[in-house]
Design a protein around this motif. Structure first.
Motif, PDB file in Angstrom:
ATOM      1  N   VAL A   1       0.835  -1.200   0.000  1.00  0.00           N
ATOM      2  CA  VAL A   1       0.000   0.000   0.000  1.00  0.00           C
ATOM      3  C   VAL A   1       0.873   1.254   0.000  1.00  0.00           C
TER       4      VAL A   1
ATOM      5  N   SER B   1       2.449   1.644  -3.561  1.00  0.00           N
ATOM      6  CA  SER B   1       1.512   2.062  -4.620  1.00  0.00           C
ATOM      7  C   SER B   1       0.829   3.390  -4.310  1.00  0.00           C
TER       8      SER B   1
ATOM      9  N   ASN C   1      -2.039   3.549  -3.002  1.00  0.00           N
ATOM     10  CA  ASN C   1      -3.470   3.318  -3.150  1.00  0.00           C
ATOM     11  C   ASN C   1      -4.050   2.692  -1.880  1.00  0.00           C
ATOM     12  N   GLU C   2      -5.143   3.227  -1.430  1.00  0.00           N
ATOM     13  CA  GLU C   2      -5.790   2.682  -0.242  1.00  0.00           C
ATOM     14  C   GLU C   2      -6.525   1.398  -0.576  1.00  0.00           C
ATOM     15  N   GLU C   3      -6.696   0.544   0.433  1.00  0.00           N
ATOM     16  CA  GLU C   3      -7.451  -0.711   0.277  1.00  0.00           C
ATOM     17  C   GLU C   3      -8.547  -0.733   1.340  1.00  0.00           C
TER      18      GLU C   3
END
Length: 488
Positions: free
Chosen positions: A68, A71, A73-75
């Protein structure tokens, strides 16, 4: 952790995170755990002091924390397996990269929202149940605050009724107040419903209140609502008034002539300012509704007597709608009888020609409401298959006989003296023979009303009782015949 939030102390920040009901941990870009709360430590099965400064990869080998942060980008809502073999746990987590003021990634925060999928499933079920209950009550409220009738429910093809229906159609396209007038039992509420459903506000609420049925001491709280503690016995949560419930729709004030004077002053302000203040509050709430009022009384006469505000009268009476009495549209009686019988579950019931002739000969002081009661009586005392003359109530039979007697007397008078009865002597003679106005024909009706007013010194209440008719009917007849009362 350094002070954050514009100088928020580290101790306070930790206290806030420790109080959260979800598991949470923070790590830097290398994966080193900077903070973890008791909830997350309990999920991992160890103490939080044993986890701080450890690398998250050593604690959770399959973690996606580093991915995370790489990247950016949140998950959200990801499944995370903790542990190995039969002792593993499947949790639901959110992973969010942390950035500094320049937008650079400086770490990651992971939140464990549910310890296992069953917790999420239970929450979803609870939300669905709550949503179902809200939908149920919303449907009930919409049903309670919706008009039940349309123009198609107003039965009849007589000229007076068609005139009233056409006038209603014209009024429906405007947004001005409408004052529905007519004797009791003519269906004023039916016309109010139809006016709403034919208007651009048809998808909004239709809120009705009978001004004569609400106790004076409760009237303002019902109409305008109240706030908590407004008066002794008031609900601690307050109450929404009917005016607010009518927002974006129609407010129907039945029997408006019985509205208390204090409420009239407030109602006038609402109509002028388009805002309403609940009882006990000084906060004005905007409202948008169309006012429809109804009465079987002469509002102007009530104004003259001081029982109704003149300024409010001209506000509510912008568009008057006069509903014809049943006696003015006797040709509609067969159609109405058929519909009423069907509504009673007696659609196959027949009505004899003699019975129908008697129904059409009666003058119906109680209008359609009285007709319905007469039919209920006839169905109950008869065989339920055919309504015969003897099944009709004595009121109808007596009224029809009286009308027949009046007609016979007029024929005799016509042969004896071609001109209409005009002398005072003849009027007094006829008035002494029968005090019931129902017993007279149209040619002598004016003379009898004039004489009755003279005998009762212009008192409309006493005159109506003397003539055995309702006061509303007397006012209507005086207006139609051009008779003015003279108290002197």
């Amino acid at each position: 952790m350094e002070n954050i939030g514009g100088g928020m102390p580290d101790r306070l920040f930790r206290k806030i995170l420790d109080g959260l009901p979800v598991g949470i941990y923070l790590c830097d870009t290398k994966g080193e755990i900077l903070y973890i709360n008791d909830v997350y430590a309990d999920i991992l099965g160890t103490l939080k002091d044993d986890l701080v400064n450890k690398n998250i990869v050593d604690v959770l080998p399959k973690t996606r924390a580093l991915d995370v942060m790489r990247s950016g980008n949140e998950e959200i809502g990801d499944l995370c397996v903790i542990g190995e073999g039969t002792v593993n746990k499947t949790t639901i987590v959110n992973r969010l990269p942390m950035r500094d003021d320049e937008g650079m990634i400086v770490g990651m925060v992971s939140m464990c929202l549910f310890r296992n999928p069953n917790e999420l499933k239970a929450l979803v079920e609870r939300v669905e149940q709550l949503d179902s209950r809200v939908s149920f009550y919303r449907r009930r409220m919409q049903s309670a605050l919706s008009a039940r009738y349309t123009l198609d429910n107003i039965l009849g093809e007589s000229k007076p009724l068609l005139f009233a229906k056409n006038r209603l159609r014209n009024y429906a396209h405007t947004d001005f107040p409408v004052l529905i007038q007519g004797p009791t039992g003519t269906g004023k509420e039916l016309f109010a419903n139809a006016l709403h459903t034919a208007s651009p506000r048809k998808d909004g609420p239709f809120v009705s209140i009978n001004c004569a049925a609400v106790p004076i001491e409760l009237f303002e709280s019902e109409l305008f609502g109240y706030v908590s503690g407004a008066f002794s016995g008031a609900s601690k949560d307050g109450k929404v008034g009917l005016i607010e419930l009518a927002d974006k729709g129609t407010l129907f004030l039945d029997e408006i002539g019985d509205m208390p004077l204090a409420a009239q002053a407030k109602m006038l302000r609402v109509l002028e300012e388009k805002t309403v203040c609940r009882v006990g509050s000084s906060t004005a709430r905007p409202v948008d509704f169309r006012l429809v009022a109804a009465t079987n009384r002469d509002l102007l006469h009530i104004v003259e007597g001081g029982g109704f505000r003149e300024d409010l009268y001209y506000r509510v009476g912008a568009l008057p709608l006069q509903i014809p009495s049943l006696a003015e549209r006797t040709s509609d009686i067969p159609l109405i009888v058929t519909a009423l019988l069907a509504r009673m579950g007696k659609a196959t019931a027949k009505i004899s020609e003699e019975s129908m002739r008697l129904l059409m000969a009666y003058d119906w002081p109680g209008n359609i409401r009285e007709l319905r009661n007469i039919l209920i009586h006839a169905i109950s005392v008869g065989d339920g298959q055919t309504i015969r003359a003897q099944d009709l109530s004595s009121t109808v039979l007596a009224g029809c006989r009286a009308n027949r007697v009046g007609s016979d007397d007029e024929v005799s008078a016509h042969h004896a003296q071609p001109s209409k009865i005009s002398s005072t002597h003849e009027r007094e003679k006829r008035a002494s023979q029968a005090t019931s106005l129902h017993a007279q024909n149209a040619d002598t009706e004016t003379a009898f009303i004039v004489k009755a007013l003279e005998l009762n010194h212009g008192n409309m209440v006493k005159t109506a009782k003397y003539l055995n008719i309702s006061r509303a009917t007397l006012y209507e007849k005086c207006k139609k015949l051009g008779i003015s009362r003279n108290k002197n």
